[in-house]
Design a protein around this motif. Structure first.
Motif, mmCIF file in Angstrom:
data_model
loop_
_atom_site.group_PDB
_atom_site.id
_atom_site.type_symbol
_atom_site.label_atom_id
_atom_site.label_comp_id
_atom_site.label_asym_id
_atom_site.label_seq_id
_atom_site.Cartn_x
_atom_site.Cartn_y
_atom_site.Cartn_z
ATOM 1 N N UNK A 78 -0.611 -15.451 18.634
ATOM 2 C CA UNK A 78 -1.745 -14.103 17.866
ATOM 3 C C UNK A 78 -1.670 -15.068 16.468
ATOM 4 N N UNK A 79 -2.879 -14.614 15.661
ATOM 5 C CA UNK A 79 -3.661 -15.250 14.632
ATOM 6 C C UNK A 79 -3.250 -14.322 13.670
ATOM 7 N N UNK A 80 -2.700 -15.011 12.042
ATOM 8 C CA UNK A 80 -2.430 -14.347 11.525
ATOM 9 C C UNK A 80 -2.479 -13.269 11.075
ATOM 10 N N UNK A 81 -2.528 -12.056 11.299
ATOM 11 C CA UNK A 81 -3.404 -10.415 10.376
ATOM 12 C C UNK A 81 -2.361 -10.745 9.057
ATOM 13 N N UNK A 82 -3.499 -10.146 8.124
ATOM 14 C CA UNK A 82 -3.514 -9.508 7.155
ATOM 15 C C UNK A 82 -2.299 -8.279 6.162
ATOM 16 N N UNK A 83 -1.896 -7.495 7.485
ATOM 17 C CA UNK A 83 -0.623 -6.184 7.746
ATOM 18 C C UNK A 83 -1.195 -5.448 6.900
ATOM 19 N N UNK A 84 -2.460 -5.459 6.634
ATOM 20 C CA UNK A 84 -2.825 -4.322 5.773
ATOM 21 C C UNK A 84 -3.449 -2.952 6.982
ATOM 22 N N UNK A 85 -2.416 -1.618 6.382
ATOM 23 C CA UNK A 85 -2.660 -0.201 7.188
ATOM 24 C C UNK A 85 -3.968 0.716 5.807
ATOM 25 N N UNK A 86 -3.929 2.181 6.948
ATOM 26 C CA UNK A 86 -4.616 2.505 5.232
ATOM 27 C C UNK A 86 -4.287 3.758 6.307
ATOM 28 N N UNK A 87 -2.969 4.216 5.754
ATOM 29 C CA UNK A 87 -1.911 5.610 5.951
ATOM 30 C C UNK A 87 -2.256 6.424 5.498
ATOM 31 N N UNK A 88 -3.170 6.467 4.305
ATOM 32 C CA UNK A 88 -4.240 8.561 4.479
ATOM 33 C C UNK A 88 -4.812 8.268 5.580
ATOM 34 N N UNK A 89 -5.583 7.217 6.201
ATOM 35 C CA UNK A 89 -6.808 7.232 7.355
ATOM 36 C C UNK A 89 -5.796 8.047 8.940
ATOM 37 N N UNK A 90 -4.968 6.975 8.647
ATOM 38 C CA UNK A 90 -4.393 7.704 10.313
ATOM 39 C C UNK A 90 -2.939 8.091 10.796
ATOM 40 N N UNK A 91 -1.828 8.025 9.343
ATOM 41 C CA UNK A 91 -1.133 8.576 9.489
ATOM 42 C C UNK A 91 -0.291 7.521 9.358
ATOM 43 N N UNK A 92 -0.549 6.331 10.004
ATOM 44 C CA UNK A 92 0.745 5.580 9.790
ATOM 45 C C UNK A 92 1.148 3.801 9.541
ATOM 46 N N UNK A 93 1.730 3.132 9.299
ATOM 47 C CA UNK A 93 2.044 2.412 8.367
ATOM 48 C C UNK A 93 2.091 0.602 10.135
ATOM 49 N N UNK A 94 1.739 -0.410 8.799
ATOM 50 C CA UNK A 94 2.077 -1.586 9.741
ATOM 51 C C UNK A 94 4.284 -1.523 9.950
ATOM 52 N N UNK A 95 3.465 -1.533 11.617
ATOM 53 C CA UNK A 95 4.909 -1.417 11.941
ATOM 54 C C UNK A 95 5.734 -0.848 12.834
ATOM 55 N N UNK A 96 4.680 1.109 12.772
ATOM 56 C CA UNK A 96 5.240 1.838 13.372
ATOM 57 C C UNK A 96 4.963 1.146 15.026
ATOM 58 N N UNK A 97 5.222 2.383 15.642
ATOM 59 C CA UNK A 97 5.299 2.397 17.245
ATOM 60 C C UNK A 97 3.605 3.738 16.857
#
Length: 311
Positions: free
Chosen positions: A241-260
């Motif tokens: 897979x292409x390299x992704x920047x690993x950004x998360x929008x926890x304040x929007x989704x309530x989840x972070x990179x690496x969460x199931x």
């Protein structure tokens, strides 16, 4: 540059939107024909359960929904420009309206008895019943209900008249002399009606609209080369897979990179895709998942029309 692999079937209106966009950019692409109805055993290893058509594969990256697919094609092949992450709001809004309300109206209108007679010519009663049952299940659990015929007629009469008026000043396309994403989004629901035989007479009072449809159709589909589903799965297996920047929008989704997480459409075809959050941007979310047939892939979804939840 990795090949563009489109998983689709010929009668899919949303696939026609992307095929014409590929034609407008004079691109070469690989064509994998998938079943019209479930099961789709050679698509599921890539998508993890997402069943809607089309799906774009670039190596081990899998892109769902034409709103996102169009932007990905644009990023990879920006000329001539058709859409972007910063398209004019009027173009974006018209494309979104067409993909939602206009498409729903077109389906309800085309599925009248006269339309069904043309579109399903050559199909056995068993095949027609299987199609109807598949589409019924596809709507279960979602917010996208089938539009009543009277409402569909109203939407079409208003929309066709407005499109005719917009084109009456001599412009070649809806927003000017160059085609934009709104042209492809407005065209594909009308293409679906036109395939439905006698009911396509609804276009007769609109000469400017018919001329515009001819110009969009003239883009063609670019240069497509067939590819088997097994070959496409091998491409994903042999790629990373292409390299992704690993950004998360926890304040929007309530989840972070690496969460199931699970990601699912909200209107129809709501089967969830499970994996770990690989990236979340204002306009898209990406889920990393693994499958025995293809190994690790990342499945990408647009933000609008999909929900992400912690699994």
């Amino acid at each position: 540059m990795p090949e563009l692999i489109l998983h689709h079937y010929p009668a899919s209106p949303f696939a026609e939107k992307i095929r014409l966009l590929l034609g407008a950019k004079s691109l070469s692409w690989r064509s994998v024909e998938i079943p019209v109805v479930m099961p789709k055993p050679e698509l599921m290893p890539l998508t993890g359960g997402y069943r809607r058509t089309p799906v774009l594969q670039v190596g081990a990256d899998v892109y769902c929904d034409t709103a996102l697919i169009a932007r990905v094609i644009e990023r990879l092949h920006p000329a001539p420009p058709v859409t972007s992450d910063h398209s004019a709001l009027s173009d974006f809004a018209l494309a979104n309206f067409a993909d939602q309300q206009l498409f729903s109206a077109a389906v309800a209108y085309a599925m009248q008895p006269e339309g069904l007679k043309t579109m399903f010519a050559g199909m056995t009663p068993e095949q027609m019943a299987a199609f109807g049952e598949d589409r019924k299940k596809m709507r279960e659990g979602g917010s996208g209900l089938r539009m009543p015929l009277a409402e569909a007629q109203g939407v079409l009469l208003v929309t066709l008249a407005r499109l005719e008026g917009q084109l009456a000043d001599g412009r070649r396309f809806l927003t000017g002399d160059a085609a934009r994403i709104s042209d492809f989004s407005c065209y594909h629901p009308l293409w679906f009606i036109r395939r439905a035989g006698a009911v396509a007479s609804i276009f007769e009072p609109y000469p400017h609209l018919r001329g515009w449809m001819g110009r969009v159709e003239a883009f063609g589909h670019g240069k497509s080369m067939p590819m088997s589903a097994a070959e496409a799965l091998d491409v994903a297996r042999d790629a990373a897979p292409g390299m992704l920047p690993g950004r998360s929008l926890r304040e929007v989704d309530g989840v972070a990179v690496g969460d199931a997480v699970s990601v699912s459409a909200v209107d129809y075809g709501v089967d969830p895709v499970f994996g770990t959050l690989a990236n979340a941007e204002p306009d898209a979310v990406s889920v990393r998942r693994s499958d025995a047939r293809v190994g690790e892939v990342v499945v990408h979804f647009p933000r609008i029309g999909f929900r992400i939840r912690k699994a």
